[in-house]
Motif scaffolding. Structure first.
Motif, PDB file in Angstrom:
ATOM      1  N   MET A  98       0.930  -1.183   0.028  1.00 57.25           N
ATOM      2  CA  MET A  98      -0.048  -0.009   0.183  1.00 57.25           C
ATOM      3  C   MET A  98       0.879   1.345   0.100  1.00 57.25           C
ATOM      4  O   MET A  98       1.912   1.302   0.774  1.00 57.25           O
ATOM      5  CB  MET A  98      -0.754   0.097   1.157  1.00 57.25           C
ATOM      6  N   GLN A  99       0.548   2.038  -0.685  1.00 53.28           N
ATOM      7  CA  GLN A  99       1.267   3.426  -0.674  1.00 53.28           C
ATOM      8  C   GLN A  99       1.038   4.414   0.314  1.00 53.28           C
ATOM      9  O   GLN A  99       0.088   4.307   0.934  1.00 53.28           O
ATOM     10  CB  GLN A  99       0.918   4.277  -2.168  1.00 53.28           C
ATOM     11  N   ARG A 100       2.066   4.971   0.643  1.00 53.50           N
ATOM     12  CA  ARG A 100       2.020   5.893   1.949  1.00 53.50           C
ATOM     13  C   ARG A 100       1.329   7.497   1.318  1.00 53.50           C
ATOM     14  O   ARG A 100       1.952   7.632   0.293  1.00 53.50           O
ATOM     15  CB  ARG A 100       3.265   6.020   2.713  1.00 53.50           C
ATOM     16  N   ARG A 101       0.535   8.153   2.094  1.00 56.10           N
ATOM     17  CA  ARG A 101       0.181   9.259   1.485  1.00 56.10           C
ATOM     18  C   ARG A 101       1.282  10.378   1.945  1.00 56.10           C
ATOM     19  O   ARG A 101       1.634  10.229   3.009  1.00 56.10           O
ATOM     20  CB  ARG A 101      -1.287   9.690   2.103  1.00 56.10           C
ATOM     21  N   LEU A 102       1.268  11.036   0.852  1.00 54.57           N
ATOM     22  CA  LEU A 102       2.404  12.212   1.311  1.00 54.57           C
ATOM     23  C   LEU A 102       1.822  13.319   1.874  1.00 54.57           C
ATOM     24  O   LEU A 102       0.479  13.781   1.502  1.00 54.57           O
ATOM     25  CB  LEU A 102       2.978  12.726  -0.125  1.00 54.57           C
ATOM     26  N   ARG A 103       2.291  13.694   2.972  1.00 56.55           N
ATOM     27  CA  ARG A 103       1.732  14.945   3.720  1.00 56.55           C
ATOM     28  C   ARG A 103       2.401  16.229   3.608  1.00 56.55           C
ATOM     29  O   ARG A 103       3.676  16.167   3.288  1.00 56.55           O
ATOM     30  CB  ARG A 103       1.801  14.751   5.220  1.00 56.55           C
ATOM     31  N   VAL A 104       1.551  17.082   3.452  1.00 56.76           N
ATOM     32  CA  VAL A 104       2.385  18.526   3.150  1.00 56.76           C
ATOM     33  C   VAL A 104       1.845  19.426   4.058  1.00 56.76           C
ATOM     34  O   VAL A 104       0.614  19.778   4.672  1.00 56.76           O
ATOM     35  CB  VAL A 104       1.547  19.125   1.868  1.00 56.76           C
ATOM     36  N   LYS A 105       2.821  20.156   4.672  1.00 61.00           N
ATOM     37  CA  LYS A 105       2.357  20.947   5.805  1.00 61.00           C
ATOM     38  C   LYS A 105       2.291  22.321   5.143  1.00 61.00           C
ATOM     39  O   LYS A 105       3.053  22.709   4.419  1.00 61.00           O
ATOM     40  CB  LYS A 105       3.779  21.417   6.909  1.00 61.00           C
ATOM     41  N   HIS A 106       1.036  23.095   5.428  1.00 63.26           N
ATOM     42  CA  HIS A 106       1.017  24.295   4.745  1.00 63.26           C
ATOM     43  C   HIS A 106       1.206  25.386   5.643  1.00 63.26           C
ATOM     44  O   HIS A 106       0.856  25.285   6.950  1.00 63.26           O
ATOM     45  CB  HIS A 106      -0.534  24.422   4.262  1.00 63.26           C
ATOM     46  N   ILE A 107       1.630  26.505   5.160  1.00 67.69           N
ATOM     47  CA  ILE A 107       2.099  27.699   5.948  1.00 67.69           C
ATOM     48  C   ILE A 107       0.588  28.401   5.726  1.00 67.69           C
ATOM     49  O   ILE A 107       0.542  29.113   6.854  1.00 67.69           O
ATOM     50  CB  ILE A 107       3.345  28.455   5.147  1.00 67.69           C
ATOM     51  N   GLN A 108      -0.046  28.579   4.890  1.00 67.12           N
ATOM     52  CA  GLN A 108      -1.098  29.435   4.793  1.00 67.12           C
ATOM     53  C   GLN A 108      -2.407  28.659   5.036  1.00 67.12           C
ATOM     54  O   GLN A 108      -2.410  27.300   4.896  1.00 67.12           O
ATOM     55  CB  GLN A 108      -1.344  30.018   3.448  1.00 67.12           C
ATOM     56  N   THR A 109      -3.415  29.197   5.678  1.00 65.56           N
ATOM     57  CA  THR A 109      -4.757  28.567   5.863  1.00 65.56           C
ATOM     58  C   THR A 109      -5.306  28.220   4.756  1.00 65.56           C
ATOM     59  O   THR A 109      -4.943  28.915   3.550  1.00 65.56           O
ATOM     60  CB  THR A 109      -5.641  29.451   6.778  1.00 65.56           C
TER      61      THR A 109
END
Length: 70
Positions: free
Chosen positions: A1-12
């Motif tokens: 199963m592929q892992r989901r890439l998480r992105v930290k957003h700076i803006q709301t």
């Protein structure tokens, strides 16, 4: 199963939607009246509406309403 890439957003989310709406409007200004221009303006209006809905849902009144309805 592929892992989901998480992105930290700076803006709301709201800030990102409004920024994208501005960019879409700027691109639309550069085009002559055509279907593509109308689509860009439509996407900009949707982003504005989504940003306002998100702000409304996250407002203290709505949060209190959800807590009281449980």
């Amino acid at each position: 199963m592929q892992r989901r890439l998480r992105v930290k957003h700076i803006q709301t989310l709201e800030e990102r939607l409004i920024e994208e709406a501005k960019e879409l409007r700027e691109r639309a200004k550069q085009l002559p009246p055509c279907i593509e221009r109308e689509e860009l303006l439509r996407r900009a209006r949707r982003n504005d509406a989504a940003a306002h809905m998100s702000e409304w849902l996250m407002s203290p009144r709505m949060v209190n309403f959800e807590q009281n309805s449980e």
